[in-house]
Scaffold this motif. Structure first.
Motif, PDB file in Angstrom:
ATOM      1  N   THR A  14      24.087   5.500  10.974  1.00 20.86           N
ATOM      2  CA  THR A  14      24.594   6.347  12.055  1.00 20.86           C
ATOM      3  C   THR A  14      23.602   7.432  12.452  1.00 20.86           C
ATOM      4  O   THR A  14      23.793   8.088  13.467  1.00 20.86           O
ATOM      5  CB  THR A  14      25.933   6.995  11.650  1.00 20.86           C
ATOM      6  OG1 THR A  14      25.748   7.765  10.458  1.00 20.86           O
ATOM      7  CG2 THR A  14      27.001   5.947  11.437  1.00 20.86           C
ATOM      8  N   SER A  17      20.252   5.712  16.827  1.00 19.44           N
ATOM      9  CA  SER A  17      21.086   5.471  18.004  1.00 19.44           C
ATOM     10  C   SER A  17      21.730   4.094  17.885  1.00 19.44           C
ATOM     11  O   SER A  17      21.068   3.103  17.602  1.00 19.44           O
ATOM     12  CB  SER A  17      20.252   5.568  19.275  1.00 19.44           C
ATOM     13  OG  SER A  17      19.282   4.543  19.292  1.00 19.44           O
ATOM     14  N   ILE A  18      23.044   4.053  18.056  1.00 17.74           N
ATOM     15  CA  ILE A  18      23.794   2.807  17.917  1.00 17.74           C
ATOM     16  C   ILE A  18      23.701   1.984  19.198  1.00 17.74           C
ATOM     17  O   ILE A  18      23.503   0.777  19.156  1.00 17.74           O
ATOM     18  CB  ILE A  18      25.268   3.095  17.569  1.00 17.74           C
ATOM     19  CG1 ILE A  18      25.363   3.945  16.301  1.00 17.74           C
ATOM     20  CG2 ILE A  18      26.060   1.804  17.425  1.00 17.74           C
ATOM     21  CD1 ILE A  18      24.823   3.288  15.064  1.00 17.74           C
ATOM     22  N   GLY A  19      23.856   2.615  20.334  1.00 15.80           N
ATOM     23  CA  GLY A  19      23.818   1.900  21.601  1.00 15.80           C
ATOM     24  C   GLY A  19      25.114   1.153  21.847  1.00 15.80           C
ATOM     25  O   GLY A  19      26.176   1.508  21.324  1.00 15.80           O
ATOM     26  N   THR A  20      25.045   0.089  22.633  1.00 10.97           N
ATOM     27  CA  THR A  20      26.216  -0.748  22.930  1.00 10.97           C
ATOM     28  C   THR A  20      25.880  -2.184  22.586  1.00 10.97           C
ATOM     29  O   THR A  20      24.754  -2.507  22.211  1.00 10.97           O
ATOM     30  CB  THR A  20      26.578  -0.647  24.426  1.00 10.97           C
ATOM     31  OG1 THR A  20      25.495  -1.175  25.195  1.00 10.97           O
ATOM     32  CG2 THR A  20      26.850   0.793  24.836  1.00 10.97           C
ATOM     33  N   SER A  21      26.863  -3.051  22.734  1.00 14.37           N
ATOM     34  CA  SER A  21      26.605  -4.467  22.470  1.00 14.37           C
ATOM     35  C   SER A  21      25.615  -5.052  23.472  1.00 14.37           C
ATOM     36  O   SER A  21      24.835  -5.938  23.139  1.00 14.37           O
ATOM     37  CB  SER A  21      27.911  -5.266  22.536  1.00 14.37           C
ATOM     38  OG  SER A  21      28.761  -4.869  21.489  1.00 14.37           O
ATOM     39  N   ALA A  22      25.659  -4.562  24.704  1.00 13.55           N
ATOM     40  CA  ALA A  22      24.731  -5.055  25.727  1.00 13.55           C
ATOM     41  C   ALA A  22      23.328  -4.500  25.521  1.00 13.55           C
ATOM     42  O   ALA A  22      22.342  -5.186  25.768  1.00 13.55           O
ATOM     43  CB  ALA A  22      25.240  -4.686  27.116  1.00 13.55           C
ATOM     44  N   ARG A  23      23.230  -3.253  25.059  1.00 18.82           N
ATOM     45  CA  ARG A  23      21.937  -2.607  24.817  1.00 18.82           C
ATOM     46  C   ARG A  23      21.981  -1.935  23.452  1.00 18.82           C
ATOM     47  O   ARG A  23      22.174  -0.731  23.357  1.00 18.82           O
ATOM     48  CB  ARG A  23      21.628  -1.599  25.914  1.00 18.82           C
ATOM     49  CG  ARG A  23      21.400  -2.231  27.271  1.00 18.82           C
ATOM     50  CD  ARG A  23      20.974  -1.221  28.307  1.00 18.82           C
ATOM     51  NE  ARG A  23      19.810  -0.448  27.898  1.00 18.82           N
ATOM     52  CZ  ARG A  23      18.551  -0.776  28.158  1.00 18.82           C
ATOM     53  NH1 ARG A  23      18.288  -1.878  28.820  1.00 18.82           N
ATOM     54  NH2 ARG A  23      17.554  -0.009  27.774  1.00 18.82           N
ATOM     55  N   PRO A  24      21.809  -2.737  22.381  1.00 21.73           N
ATOM     56  CA  PRO A  24      21.902  -2.155  21.037  1.00 21.73           C
ATOM     57  C   PRO A  24      20.716  -1.249  20.735  1.00 21.73           C
ATOM     58  O   PRO A  24      19.587  -1.500  21.150  1.00 21.73           O
ATOM     59  CB  PRO A  24      21.910  -3.372  20.121  1.00 21.73           C
ATOM     60  CG  PRO A  24      21.295  -4.465  20.904  1.00 21.73           C
ATOM     61  CD  PRO A  24      21.584  -4.178  22.344  1.00 21.73           C
ATOM     62  N   TYR A  28      22.162  -0.269  15.428  1.00 23.35           N
ATOM     63  CA  TYR A  28      23.261  -1.211  15.694  1.00 23.35           C
ATOM     64  C   TYR A  28      23.327  -2.320  14.647  1.00 23.35           C
ATOM     65  O   TYR A  28      24.363  -2.545  14.033  1.00 23.35           O
ATOM     66  CB  TYR A  28      23.086  -1.804  17.100  1.00 23.35           C
ATOM     67  CG  TYR A  28      24.230  -2.673  17.550  1.00 23.35           C
ATOM     68  CD1 TYR A  28      25.392  -2.098  18.018  1.00 23.35           C
ATOM     69  CD2 TYR A  28      24.133  -4.057  17.533  1.00 23.35           C
ATOM     70  CE1 TYR A  28      26.449  -2.883  18.446  1.00 23.35           C
ATOM     71  CE2 TYR A  28      25.178  -4.847  17.953  1.00 23.35           C
ATOM     72  CZ  TYR A  28      26.337  -4.261  18.411  1.00 23.35           C
ATOM     73  OH  TYR A  28      27.377  -5.042  18.827  1.00 23.35           O
TER      74      TYR A  28
END
Length: 102
Positions: A14, A17-24, A28
């Motif tokens: 943590t 930066s975790i990001g998102t599933s589309a832009r990990p 991540y």
């Protein structure tokens, strides 16, 4: 052990930066692996505490000598790798492991 390590690594992931599933982000994938490891560890722990074996055979004595030899070999590996080099070190480590078989 897997539960504790999974939680520790998830906490460490943590900090990235975790990001998102589309832009990990950089954290991540480590976060997903550590959560999966913690879940698998929890499943193994639950199964080991709830399932009984038929007959209930007792656990035997701990083989202290092989355990001590293995722990010592890992310590020797860590401290002597750089001074000896990999090739000489490997030969010395093989000789050390032979003591655990006796």
């Amino acid at each position: 052990m897997f539960v504790v390590m999974g939680i520790l690594f998830a906490g460490g992931a943590t900090h990235y930066s975790i990001g998102t599933s589309a832009r990990p982000g950089a954290g991540y994938f480590p976060l997903l692996l550590s959560v999966a490891m913690a879940i698998l560890g929890a499943m193994v722990l639950f199964k080991s505490l709830t399932i009984e074996t038929p007959g209930g055979d007792p656990i035997g004595d701990i083989a202290w000598r092989p355990l001590g030899v293995i722990v010592a070999a890992i310590a020797v590996f860590g401290f002597s790798l750089e001074p000896l080099g990999l090739v000489d070190h490997r030969a010395a480590l093989d000789r050390h492991f032979q003591f655990g078989r006796r």
